[in-house]
Design a protein around this motif. Structure first.
Motif, PDB file in Angstrom:
ATOM      1  N   GLU A 297       0.916  -1.014   0.111  1.00 11.58           N
ATOM      2  CA  GLU A 297       0.009  -0.049  -0.020  1.00 11.58           C
ATOM      3  C   GLU A 297       0.718   1.244  -0.011  1.00 11.58           C
ATOM      4  OE1 GLU A 297      -3.198  -0.651   2.537  1.00 11.58           O
ATOM      5  OE2 GLU A 297      -4.322   1.173   1.941  1.00 11.58           O
ATOM      6  N   GLN A 298       1.916   1.099   0.904  1.00  9.53           N
ATOM      7  CA  GLN A 298       2.788   2.324   0.789  1.00  9.53           C
ATOM      8  C   GLN A 298       3.596   2.590  -0.640  1.00  9.53           C
ATOM      9  OE1 GLN A 298       5.052   3.928   4.187  1.00  9.53           O
ATOM     10  NE2 GLN A 298       4.111   5.143   2.644  1.00  9.53           N
ATOM     11  N   GLN A 301       1.041   4.407  -2.850  1.00  3.61           N
ATOM     12  CA  GLN A 301       0.791   5.755  -2.050  1.00  3.61           C
ATOM     13  C   GLN A 301       2.303   6.680  -2.865  1.00  3.61           C
ATOM     14  OE1 GLN A 301       1.654   6.609   1.713  1.00  3.61           O
ATOM     15  NE2 GLN A 301       0.328   8.188   1.873  1.00  3.61           N
ATOM     16  N   GLU A 343       8.493  16.224   0.551  1.00  2.31           N
ATOM     17  CA  GLU A 343       8.699  15.756   1.784  1.00  2.31           C
ATOM     18  C   GLU A 343       7.960  14.632   2.216  1.00  2.31           C
ATOM     19  OE1 GLU A 343       8.143  19.090   4.236  1.00  2.31           O
ATOM     20  OE2 GLU A 343       9.952  20.388   3.444  1.00  2.31           O
ATOM     21  N   ALA A 344       6.524  14.467   1.800  1.00  2.00           N
ATOM     22  CA  ALA A 344       5.724  13.264   2.182  1.00  2.00           C
ATOM     23  C   ALA A 344       6.459  11.947   1.337  1.00  2.00           C
ATOM     24  CB  ALA A 344       4.398  13.336   1.628  1.00  2.00           C
ATOM     25  N   GLY A 347       9.612  10.690   3.382  1.00  2.00           N
ATOM     26  CA  GLY A 347       8.950  10.205   4.487  1.00  2.00           C
ATOM     27  C   GLY A 347       8.631   8.978   4.245  1.00  2.00           C
ATOM     28  N   GLN A 348       7.745   8.612   3.299  1.00  3.70           N
ATOM     29  CA  GLN A 348       7.213   7.263   2.616  1.00  3.70           C
ATOM     30  C   GLN A 348       8.462   6.494   2.405  1.00  3.70           C
ATOM     31  OE1 GLN A 348       4.407   8.374  -0.467  1.00  3.70           O
ATOM     32  NE2 GLN A 348       3.271   9.627   0.851  1.00  3.70           N
ATOM     33  N   GLN A 351      10.233   4.927   5.292  1.00  2.00           N
ATOM     34  CA  GLN A 351       9.529   3.909   5.910  1.00  2.00           C
ATOM     35  C   GLN A 351       9.940   2.582   5.377  1.00  2.00           C
ATOM     36  OE1 GLN A 351       7.811   5.155   8.622  1.00  2.00           O
ATOM     37  NE2 GLN A 351       8.889   6.896   7.515  1.00  2.00           N
TER      38      GLN A 351
ATOM     39  N   PRO B  23      -7.514   4.785   3.188  1.00  7.02           N
ATOM     40  CA  PRO B  23      -7.775   6.226   3.785  1.00  7.02           C
ATOM     41  C   PRO B  23      -7.070   7.216   3.054  1.00  7.02           C
ATOM     42  CG  PRO B  23      -7.634   4.568   5.488  1.00  7.02           C
ATOM     43  CD  PRO B  23      -7.264   3.948   4.242  1.00  7.02           C
ATOM     44  N   TRP B  24      -5.776   6.774   2.618  1.00  2.00           N
ATOM     45  CA  TRP B  24      -4.647   7.986   2.168  1.00  2.00           C
ATOM     46  C   TRP B  24      -5.111   8.246   0.765  1.00  2.00           C
ATOM     47  CZ3 TRP B  24      -2.454   7.020  -2.475  1.00  2.00           C
ATOM     48  CH2 TRP B  24      -2.069   5.630  -2.790  1.00  2.00           C
ATOM     49  N   ARG B 106      -6.357  19.872   5.811  1.00  2.07           N
ATOM     50  CA  ARG B 106      -5.226  19.278   5.787  1.00  2.07           C
ATOM     51  C   ARG B 106      -4.830  18.883   7.298  1.00  2.07           C
ATOM     52  NH1 ARG B 106      -0.951  21.224   2.397  1.00  2.07           N
ATOM     53  NH2 ARG B 106      -1.739  19.795   1.041  1.00  2.07           N
ATOM     54  N   LEU B 134      -0.667   5.717   6.853  1.00  2.00           N
ATOM     55  CA  LEU B 134      -0.123   6.299   5.687  1.00  2.00           C
ATOM     56  C   LEU B 134      -0.348   7.553   5.554  1.00  2.00           C
ATOM     57  CD1 LEU B 134      -0.375   3.117   3.278  1.00  2.00           C
ATOM     58  CD2 LEU B 134       1.441   4.054   4.463  1.00  2.00           C
ATOM     59  N   LEU B 135      -1.650   8.055   6.475  1.00  4.08           N
ATOM     60  CA  LEU B 135      -2.124   9.328   6.287  1.00  4.08           C
ATOM     61  C   LEU B 135      -1.496  10.030   7.541  1.00  4.08           C
ATOM     62  CD1 LEU B 135      -4.029  11.412   5.132  1.00  4.08           C
ATOM     63  CD2 LEU B 135      -5.892  10.411   6.305  1.00  4.08           C
ATOM     64  N   ARG B 136      -0.300  10.677   7.149  1.00  2.00           N
ATOM     65  CA  ARG B 136       0.336  11.544   8.190  1.00  2.00           C
ATOM     66  C   ARG B 136       1.322  12.190   7.601  1.00  2.00           C
ATOM     67  NH1 ARG B 136       5.326   7.604  10.614  1.00  2.00           N
ATOM     68  NH2 ARG B 136       5.963   9.940  10.756  1.00  2.00           N
ATOM     69  N   TYR B 138       5.642  13.586   8.043  1.00  4.64           N
ATOM     70  CA  TYR B 138       6.848  12.924   8.241  1.00  4.64           C
ATOM     71  C   TYR B 138       7.673  14.220   8.726  1.00  4.64           C
ATOM     72  CZ  TYR B 138       5.217   9.076   5.799  1.00  4.64           C
ATOM     73  OH  TYR B 138       4.828   8.177   5.541  1.00  4.64           O
TER      74      TYR B 138
END
Lengths: 362, 778
Positions: A297-298, A301, A343-344, A347-348, A351, B23-24, B106, B134-136, B138
């Motif tokens: 899933e990541q 995304q 940035e997201a 971050g992903q 992970q 959700p994301w 947001r 995943l909805l966050r 960083y």
């Protein structure tokens, strides 16, 4: 007795030679080992080599044009006022060629910058070619100095693209010929991009540029991409989009003559952003299988977010090339959103790297 | 009938389909719609923007909305209000209002997701928690921080049943709260930038999002500072326009994701270490009020900045313990910053070293008084930070072509390693310790060492490659030493350390005393007396190390070098004596029957002249090993306590004495001539090894230069034979070997060949036949 003694002594010596080795696994992160078997990183290397070769070719062309300009100046005894008055047309042609060569060379590097800057063994070339500052910022300064044919030394002058661009577009006075206005078209005014660079300096800069471009090409051929390299490239480069958007906001394309940025006058920074992101997308596609293995899933995304960011940059560039003028506020709004996305993504990907137990480099 | 069944089937599958959307993805459709609206306001106009907002509102429905509302009604309300405001703003073409609405929505989505994630984790539902994680936000990557994966890994462990829901929830909350607080600070800076650069949309969006993020942190804020303080702070963030300065003041000293006790202790150690290094570096860079070395001032500034950063993280906790002293420490750090900052900007008229020293000492005193005892106990972790910081400076200096400064930084980094984690590491993983040492010096793990690269003025990128390998090894070392060793391990390792070092001492003593048989047996006495004295001094060193001499570690290498030089000096004399007076004299005595006369000579004057030298040799040979053993054992003692370490040391000593007894017994049974040969070889061997190791130590102290040779040697060549790939070490060993061999032949010339030639000239009597060997042995 002697045999027994010898055996005891040998045993004691063997024991002495052994160090304690009582590692425990308690502090080892509980993560999935790297799933490298099904990851093909060759496309990244192919992409890089294609661009390093292009860079060498285009920088050699730049150097050739710089030599022609140098010969012109030399024929006039480096009297630039005389050069301009007696050989105006040749000078105009020479500068036009130089500007064209620079515009051609720039994307050859920018499209691979994501890989070069993100791979630790190649990252220094990014400092040398595109990102390094001059000696006033020692932490980020380029490691080289230039000595011209006339014996003049320029200590840690800055990265090569900055040197060439500011010289041929006239935005850095210290690289211009002294004592003469660069009124190339003779209309009595100096307007952008009229410039009369110091030929001695320009030749030295472009000659060294060729050397380093070839060095990068050689290093790229030796490089074997690893999963860490690929992840680091994505994590390191993606968040720097804000710097590029900041530069875009300040560049001539937005702020016009009020521009604070001396560089980036030739091509819009949006073009760089789009090109760099193209490289990042390519890299991510290569590592996608390994990310999917630990977090499907990541992976989905990140792919979506990366494509979104790439499309945003592309769309803005299309608008700009279509004549749209962005204000500083517009650029800030759009740029900030892009930065947030970047940035997201970083971050992903971090992970996934953590789950794969990969060490990301600075 | 069939149609009815089909309809039922569709109805039954509908909730599953709705639940299948992540959700994301759903949240992404909301935020994308709003951003597209913002883009359309820039590129086209309100009409397209309004459609995009409508799309965003439609996306906030179904499972996304229902789950968020169930977990956090306030978050749901904030999202709803934000979407309404966005619609109005789009219709009016108001970019600023739309930006503010985007920020609110947001933040609301993240706030709701935070609640869902932590609640799911708390009840052990790892699958749901992972989806919503995943909805966050960083943390932004910086030089000292990277986006961590703690929450992600904690949920992985929860899913595999390797951790409890409570532990996982704590890890997830900590990671997320840390990220939101970091982003909140950045948003306040963004808002300020919006004011300074006249960017109203920037200001509005950042302020609205900051308010939403503070709402996530509010429960922790209340927990830390009380409900009243939380209400005041929430009011500040909710105000429009946001008072940025007031918001920053409200956050001062607050840490939403507090450190664990271990993390806090580590940060405190960093603070104290960095602070102590400020005057050290500054002192090296100034003379009176003039700057003499810019590089050292830059180091002082870097350490002060590091100390200030660590203090910022701990300030709130310290203030709760002792507000007055914490404020005093804050003032002290500010003052230090001003003092070193002045020297960074100008070369003359700068503060003196004494001023900086006093400021650092005052600050240190205030901090130690405010800190709990565990925070002041030294650990290895802060050493790794110091090593990393100093290696960063080394790279920067090399990049600027300042190789001398780079070499200084490298030596400092090595000192932090050697007198920090290395001692314990060598107890637990000798190979890893040797790899790290090799990478800092001349090479290991298939890589050139930093000392070699700097000496050869290698380009920065080559140095970087070595640094990357070194960082991995240091990281492995930190992991290896991360846990305190169990008792059995410490006992075993203490015993091995004492035995290993003791064996080296036994070898030296055996080499020296091997020839001391028969009439020279009493020469053993001063040697063994010196050895016992060396043992006693080692014990005294241990005792002193526990009390007065903790700082001796910093001078440990210099002391090692000095002791090594003394031992070499005495061994050179003994080697010479051995060949002149023992080897060849014995050879002569066998053939000339002059042994008795020779013994008389030795009884009279020779022994007293040498007794002191033999005593010193015995002492230095043992103390050299003893000092190093004390430093090793001290580091083990930190993790396991004195009793455990002494237990192991006693065991090791017993083994050493057993081997010593066997060795000396064995030695006496050798045929005399063979024994002489063995002794001569052993003395030479010991001398050559000692010379190599001592020169290497002197290179570490900066007393001797380092000129690397382009050869790759296995790690054991240095460990066992003192052979290191530099001109200085190998050159000194060659000189020592030449001395030994030269001494042998010189003595032979003086005692045998010279007299023989003279006798041949004068026609004296030939050499008598040799006596049987056994008569020489008693």
């Amino acid at each position: 007795m002697r045999r027994t003694t010898t055996l005891v002594l040998a045993g004691c010596l063997a024991l002495a030679g052994c160090g304690g080795d009582d590692k425990t696994d308690e502090t080892t992160p509980d993560a999935t080992p790297a799933a490298a078997a099904n990851v093909d990183l060759q496309p990244i290397k192919d992409y890089l080599l294609d661009h390093t070769e292009r860079l060498v070719t285009s920088v050699e062309l730049l150097n050739r044009d710089a030599l022609e300009y140098y010969n012109l100046a030399k024929a006039s005894g480096f009297d630039y006022a005389k050069l301009l008055s007696e050989h105006r047309e040749e000078v105009q042609t020479a500068l036009k060629e130089l500007r064209g060569a620079h515009i051609q060379a720039n994307p050859a590097y920018e499209e691979m910058e994501g890989v070069v800057a993100g791979v630790p063994s190649l990252a220094d070339y990014d400092v040398i070619i595109d990102a390094g500052s001059d000696g006033s910022d020692p932490e980020n300064a380029v490691p080289f100095s230039l000595t011209t044919r006339a014996g003049k030394e320029f200590k840690q002058p800055g990265n090569f693209f900055a040197l060439v661009e500011t010289a041929v577009f006239g935005t850095e006075p210290k690289f211009q010929a002294k004592g003469v206005k660069p009124d190339l078209d003779g209309d009595g005014q100096v307007t952008f991009p009229e410039a009369l660079p110091d030929a001695d300096f320009l030749l030295a800069a472009t000659s060294e540029f060729v050397n380093y471009a070839k060095e990068l090409d050689e290093k790229a051929k030796e490089w074997t991409p690893t999963l860490e390299d690929a992840f680091t490239a994505v994590v390191v480069m993606t968040p720097t989009m804000s710097e590029y958007f900041e530069a875009w906001k300040n560049s001539r394309f937005i702020a016009g003559d009020k521009a604070e940025e001396k560089g980036f006058v030739a091509t819009s920074r949006l073009s760089d952003i789009r090109d760099i992101l193209g490289g990042i997308v390519l890299i991510y596609d290569s590592i996608l299988p390994s990310v999917e293995e630990v977090n499907a899933e990541q992976a989905a995304q990140t792919k979506v977010d990366l494509d979104k960011l790439h499309q945003l940059a592309g769309r803005l560039l299309t608008e700009e090339e279509g004549g749209k003028t962005f204000t500083a506020s517009d650029a800030d709004t759009l740029g900030s959103e892009a930065q947030r996305n970047a940035e997201a993504i970083a971050g992903q990907v971090s992970q996934a790297a953590g789950q794969l137990n990969l060490q990301l480099e600075d | 009938m069939r149609g009815l069944l089909a309809a039922v089937a569709v109805l039954l599958t509908l909730p599953a389909s709705a639940a299948a959307a992540a959700p994301w993805q759903d949240a992404g459709r909301v935020t994308d719609g709003l951003f597209d609206a913002q883009t359309e306001l820039v590129l086209t106009g309100p009409r397209a923007a309004t459609k995009d907002v409508a799309r965003a509102r439609a996306a906030y429905a179904g499972d996304l909305r229902a789950t968020l509302r169930a977990a956090d009604r306030d978050a749901d309300a904030a999202i709803g209000d934000g979407l309404k405001a966005a619609a109005s703003a789009a219709r009016a073409g108001d970019q600023t209002a739309l930006a503010a609405a985007r920020g609110s929505v947001r933040a609301g989505l993240f706030r709701g997701a935070y609640s869902v994630t932590t609640e799911a984790t708390a009840r052990g539902d790892a699958a749901t928690a992972k989806r919503w994680l995943l909805l966050r936000e960083y943390r932004t990557a910086t030089r000292f921080t990277r986006p961590g994966a703690h929450a992600t890994l904690a949920l992985d462990q929860l899913a595999r049943g390797k951790t409890t829901p409570r532990a996982a929830e704590q890890a997830v909350a900590k990671d997320l709260l840390d990220a939101y607080q970091a982003r909140l600070r950045e948003l306040l800076a963004d808002a300020r930038r919006g004011v300074e650069q006249n960017l109203p949309a920037r200001r509005a969006e950042a302020a609205a999002q900051a308010a939403g993020y503070f709402a996530i942190l509010a429960p922790r804020y209340a927990q830390d500072r009380g409900e009243a303080a939380e209400r005041d702070a929430s009011a500040i963030f909710a105000a429009a326009p946001l008072d940025i300065e007031a918001a920053n003041r409200a956050l001062e000293g607050f840490t939403a994701a507090p450190f664990t006790p271990e993390e806090a202790a580590r940060r405190a150690q960093q603070l104290l270490q960095f602070l102590s290094l400020v005057p050290v570096e500054y002192g090296r860079g100034v003379k009176d009020d003039h700057v003499t070395r810019d590089f050292e001032i830059t180091e002082a500034v870097a350490f002060r900045t590091g100390a200030a950063g660590a203090f910022g993280d701990l300030r709130d906790q310290l203030a709760k313990r002792d507000h007055a002293r914490t404020e005093a420490a804050a003032r002290g750090l500010d003052e230090l910053g001003r003092l070193v900052g002045t020297a960074a900007k100008q070369s003359d008229g700068v503060p003196t070293h004494a001023q900086v020293q006093r400021a650092a000492e005052r600050t240190d005193a205030a901090l130690r008084a405010a800190m709990p005892a565990p925070w002041t106990e030294k650990t290895d972790e802060s050493d790794y930070d110091l090593i990393a910081l100093t290696l960063d400076r080394m790279e920067a200096a090399a990049g600027a072509g300042q190789y001398r400064q780079a070499e200084q930084a490298r030596l400092e980094a090595y000192a932090f390693f050697e007198f920090g984690p290395e001692r314990r590491l060598r107890s637990f993983d000798q190979g890893l310790a040797l790899d790290i040492e090799g990478l800092i010096w001349f090479g290991a793990a298939g890589q050139d060492g930093l000392a070699k690269q700097l000496a050869q003025r290698a380009p920065r990128r080559e140095i970087r490659e070595t640094r990357l390998v070194l960082d991995r090894k240091l990281s492995d070392a930190a992991a290896t030493l991360g846990d305190s060793a169990n008792k059995a391990t410490v006992v075993t390792n203490s015993a091995i350390i004492v035995f290993r070092e003791g064996l080296e001492g036994v070898l030296i003593l055996a080499a020296i005393t091997a020839s001391m048989v028969a009439v020279r047996r009493r020469l053993r006495r001063p040697v063994f007396a010196g050895a016992l004295a060396g043992l006693a001094v080692s014990v005294i060193t241990w005792v002193l190390a526990q009390t007065l001499l903790r700082s001796l570690e910093r001078y440990g290498e210099k002391l090692e070098a000095v002791v090594g030089l003394i031992a070499i000096g005495v061994l050179l004399l003994i080697t010479n004596w051995f060949f002149h007076k023992v080897y060849w004299s014995e050879w002569i005595a066998k053939f000339h029957r002059q042994r008795k006369r020779y013994e008389k000579l030795e009884k009279r004057g020779f022994i007293s002249a040498q007794a002191l030298g033999l005593f010193v040799l015995g002492l230095t040979s043992v103390y050299r090993e003893g000092f190093e053993t004390v430093l090793f054992l001290q580091s083990l003692q930190l993790s396991a306590g004195t009793a455990t370490v002494l237990e192991g040391a006693g065991l090791g000593l017993a083994m050493t004495l057993a081997v010593a007894g066997v060795t000396f017994y064995f030695q006496r049974k050798l045929p005399y001539k063979k024994m002489l040969i063995v002794t001569g070889v052993l003395i030479g061997f010991v001398l050559v090894v000692m010379v190599g190791q001592t020169v290497r130590t002197m290179q570490g102290t900066g007393w001797m230069p380092i000129t690397p040779l382009d050869v790759t040697l296995p790690y054991w060549s240095g460990l066992w034979f003192g052979v290191y790939p530099t001109i200085e070490t190998i050159g000194a060993q060659l000189v020592a070997a030449a001395f030994v061999i030269g001494s042998y032949f010189l003595a032979q010339e003086m005692k045998v060949k010279g007299p023989r030639r003279r006798r041949a000239k004068t026609g004296a009597a030939p050499t008598p036949a040799p006596e049987p060997e056994r008569e020489l042995v008693r």
